[in-house]
Design a protein around this motif. Structure first.
Motif, PDB file in Angstrom:
ATOM      1  N   VAL A  35       0.303 -11.267  10.954  1.00 21.74           N
ATOM      2  CA  VAL A  35      -0.652 -12.011  11.773  1.00 21.74           C
ATOM      3  C   VAL A  35      -1.343 -11.072  12.751  1.00 21.74           C
ATOM      4  O   VAL A  35      -0.704 -10.488  13.626  1.00 21.74           O
ATOM      5  CB  VAL A  35       0.064 -13.142  12.536  1.00 21.74           C
ATOM      6  N   CYS A  36      -2.637 -10.925  12.580  1.00 21.90           N
ATOM      7  CA  CYS A  36      -3.407 -10.026  13.440  1.00 21.90           C
ATOM      8  C   CYS A  36      -3.364 -10.518  14.873  1.00 21.90           C
ATOM      9  O   CYS A  36      -3.521 -11.707  15.134  1.00 21.90           O
ATOM     10  CB  CYS A  36      -4.854  -9.984  12.941  1.00 21.90           C
ATOM     11  N   LYS A  37      -3.177  -9.583  15.821  1.00 16.93           N
ATOM     12  CA  LYS A  37      -3.042  -9.955  17.224  1.00 16.93           C
ATOM     13  C   LYS A  37      -4.391 -10.230  17.878  1.00 16.93           C
ATOM     14  O   LYS A  37      -4.470 -10.516  19.058  1.00 16.93           O
ATOM     15  CB  LYS A  37      -2.309  -8.858  18.004  1.00 16.93           C
ATOM     16  N   HIS A  38      -5.454 -10.139  17.096  1.00 17.84           N
ATOM     17  CA  HIS A  38      -6.773 -10.410  17.656  1.00 17.84           C
ATOM     18  C   HIS A  38      -7.010 -11.922  17.656  1.00 17.84           C
ATOM     19  O   HIS A  38      -6.979 -12.549  18.705  1.00 17.84           O
ATOM     20  CB  HIS A  38      -7.844  -9.655  16.846  1.00 17.84           C
ATOM     21  N   LEU A  39      -7.207 -12.507  16.472  1.00 20.00           N
ATOM     22  CA  LEU A  39      -7.423 -13.961  16.424  1.00 20.00           C
ATOM     23  C   LEU A  39      -6.584 -14.641  15.348  1.00 20.00           C
ATOM     24  O   LEU A  39      -6.916 -15.728  14.882  1.00 20.00           O
ATOM     25  CB  LEU A  39      -8.916 -14.273  16.192  1.00 20.00           C
ATOM     26  N   GLY A  40      -5.519 -13.981  14.933  1.00 18.30           N
ATOM     27  CA  GLY A  40      -4.567 -14.659  14.059  1.00 18.30           C
ATOM     28  C   GLY A  40      -4.885 -14.651  12.576  1.00 18.30           C
ATOM     29  O   GLY A  40      -4.298 -15.402  11.819  1.00 18.30           O
ATOM     30  N   CYS A  41      -5.822 -13.819  12.122  1.00 14.88           N
ATOM     31  CA  CYS A  41      -6.043 -13.710  10.675  1.00 14.88           C
ATOM     32  C   CYS A  41      -4.873 -12.937  10.055  1.00 14.88           C
ATOM     33  O   CYS A  41      -4.020 -12.409  10.751  1.00 14.88           O
ATOM     34  CB  CYS A  41      -7.335 -12.951  10.382  1.00 14.88           C
ATOM     35  N   THR A  42      -4.889 -12.833   8.750  1.00 10.60           N
ATOM     36  CA  THR A  42      -3.801 -12.143   8.052  1.00 10.60           C
ATOM     37  C   THR A  42      -4.271 -10.756   7.624  1.00 10.60           C
ATOM     38  O   THR A  42      -5.273 -10.621   6.933  1.00 10.60           O
ATOM     39  CB  THR A  42      -3.380 -12.956   6.824  1.00 10.60           C
ATOM     40  N   ILE A  43      -3.502  -9.766   8.025  1.00 10.26           N
ATOM     41  CA  ILE A  43      -3.875  -8.383   7.725  1.00 10.26           C
ATOM     42  C   ILE A  43      -3.409  -7.977   6.320  1.00 10.26           C
ATOM     43  O   ILE A  43      -2.547  -8.610   5.736  1.00 10.26           O
ATOM     44  CB  ILE A  43      -3.280  -7.420   8.772  1.00 10.26           C
ATOM     45  N   SER A  44      -3.989  -6.921   5.816  1.00  5.97           N
ATOM     46  CA  SER A  44      -3.562  -6.346   4.537  1.00  5.97           C
ATOM     47  C   SER A  44      -3.351  -4.853   4.731  1.00  5.97           C
ATOM     48  O   SER A  44      -3.924  -4.241   5.629  1.00  5.97           O
ATOM     49  CB  SER A  44      -4.625  -6.565   3.462  1.00  5.97           C
ATOM     50  N   TRP A  45      -2.574  -4.282   3.825  1.00  7.05           N
ATOM     51  CA  TRP A  45      -2.258  -2.862   3.923  1.00  7.05           C
ATOM     52  C   TRP A  45      -3.204  -2.040   3.059  1.00  7.05           C
ATOM     53  O   TRP A  45      -3.433  -2.369   1.895  1.00  7.05           O
ATOM     54  CB  TRP A  45      -0.815  -2.613   3.488  1.00  7.05           C
ATOM     55  N   ASN A  46      -3.751  -0.979   3.636  1.00 11.55           N
ATOM     56  CA  ASN A  46      -4.410   0.075   2.861  1.00 11.55           C
ATOM     57  C   ASN A  46      -5.594  -0.403   2.031  1.00 11.55           C
ATOM     58  O   ASN A  46      -5.905   0.210   1.013  1.00 11.55           O
ATOM     59  CB  ASN A  46      -3.375   0.749   1.939  1.00 11.55           C
ATOM     60  N   THR A  47      -6.259  -1.471   2.446  1.00 11.56           N
ATOM     61  CA  THR A  47      -7.402  -1.939   1.660  1.00 11.56           C
ATOM     62  C   THR A  47      -8.555  -0.936   1.729  1.00 11.56           C
ATOM     63  O   THR A  47      -9.417  -0.914   0.865  1.00 11.56           O
ATOM     64  CB  THR A  47      -7.896  -3.307   2.155  1.00 11.56           C
ATOM     65  N   GLU A  48      -8.563  -0.107   2.761  1.00 13.40           N
ATOM     66  CA  GLU A  48      -9.638   0.896   2.883  1.00 13.40           C
ATOM     67  C   GLU A  48      -9.150   2.298   2.511  1.00 13.40           C
ATOM     68  O   GLU A  48      -9.778   3.296   2.842  1.00 13.40           O
ATOM     69  CB  GLU A  48     -10.187   0.896   4.323  1.00 13.40           C
ATOM     70  N   LYS A  49      -7.992   2.340   1.857  1.00 10.02           N
ATOM     71  CA  LYS A  49      -7.420   3.615   1.384  1.00 10.02           C
ATOM     72  C   LYS A  49      -7.221   4.622   2.526  1.00 10.02           C
ATOM     73  O   LYS A  49      -7.402   5.817   2.365  1.00 10.02           O
ATOM     74  CB  LYS A  49      -8.335   4.262   0.312  1.00 10.02           C
ATOM     75  N   ASN A  50      -6.857   4.100   3.691  1.00 15.73           N
ATOM     76  CA  ASN A  50      -6.654   5.001   4.829  1.00 15.73           C
ATOM     77  C   ASN A  50      -5.240   4.864   5.391  1.00 15.73           C
ATOM     78  O   ASN A  50      -4.972   5.282   6.512  1.00 15.73           O
ATOM     79  CB  ASN A  50      -7.690   4.688   5.927  1.00 15.73           C
TER      80      ASN A  50
END
Length: 177
Positions: free
Chosen positions: A113-128
Motif C-alpha cells: 500500500v503506497c503511503k501517498h494515497l493508498g494505491c498498490t505498488i509494484s516491483w521493478n515495473t520500470e526495470k530500476n
C-alpha cells in the motif's frame, strides 16, 4: 350573541388542531432524531469497548504465507487471506505482501500500500529495481524507503520463519529505513 359565539368556536378549532399536530410532529421528529443520535453514539462506544479485545486477537495472529525456499533476493508478491472478526462482521480480506531477502539473507515483507494515497505498488515495473506506484509515480527502494512523492516508507509486516514456512503478522512501521 349566538352568532358571535359560533364565530369564536370556529376560530379556535383550527388553531387547537394545528397546535396538537405540531406538537406531535415535533415530538416525533425529536424522538426520531434522538433515537438516531443515541444509536449513532452507542456504536462507537461499543466499538471502543470491543476494540482492545480485537487488537489482542489480531496481535497473536500469524498467517502461514509461503515456503521459506521460495523467497529470493528479488521481491515477489504473495497473496494471503486473513480471517477477521470485526464485531459481528466476519470477513477474509485478501492481503498481499512483497517478500524478499536482504543482502545479509534476512527475510522481510513489505506492505504494497503506497503511503501517498493508498494505491498498490509494484516491483521493478520500470526495470530500476524500485517499487513504483502506478497512480502518482511514487518510488521506493527494495527496503521500502520512499524516494519520490510519498511522505513515508512502505509499511512492513511482522515476519517469522517456522519449520520452513514464512509467517506474517500485523503491519508495523518500516524498521529498515
Amino acid at each position: 350573541m349566538s352568532n358571535h359565539e359560533h364565530h369564536e368556536n370556529t376560530a379556535h378549532k383550527p388553531v387547537k388542531r394545528s397546535g396538537m399536530s405540531r406538537r406531535q410532529f415535533l415530538s416525533y421528529t425529536l424522538g426520531g432524531a434522538g433515537a438516531f443520535m443515541a444509536a449513532g453514539m452507542s456504536l462507537p462506544m461499543i466499538r471502543f469497548a470491543v476494540d482492545p479485545i480485537l487488537k489482542k486477537k489480531a496481535g497473536g495472529t500469524w498467517i502461514k504465507v509461503v515456503e521459506e525456499n521460495k523467497i529470493t533476493n528479488d521481491p515477489q508478491e504473495f497473496k494471503f487471506n486473513i480471517h477477521q472478526v470485526d464485531g459481528w462482521y466476519v470477513s477474509d480480506p485478501e492481503l498481499s505482501a512483497w517478500i524478499s531477502k536482504d543482502s545479509s539473507g534476512n527475510f522481510f515483507a513489505l506492505s504494497p500500500v503506497c503511503k501517498h494515497l493508498g494505491c498498490t505498488i509494484s516491483w521493478n515495473t520500470e526495470k530500476n529495481n524500485e517499487y513504483v506506484c502506478p497512480c502518482h509515480n511514487a518510488h521506493y527502494t527494495k527496503d521500502g524507503k520512499n524516494l519520490t512523492v510519498a511522505p513515508k516508507p512502505l509499511d512492513e509486516y511482522e515476519l517469522k520463519i517456522d519449520k520452513g514456512w514464512v509467517y506474517l503478522g500485523p503491519i508495523k512501521a518500516n524498521t529498515r529505513v
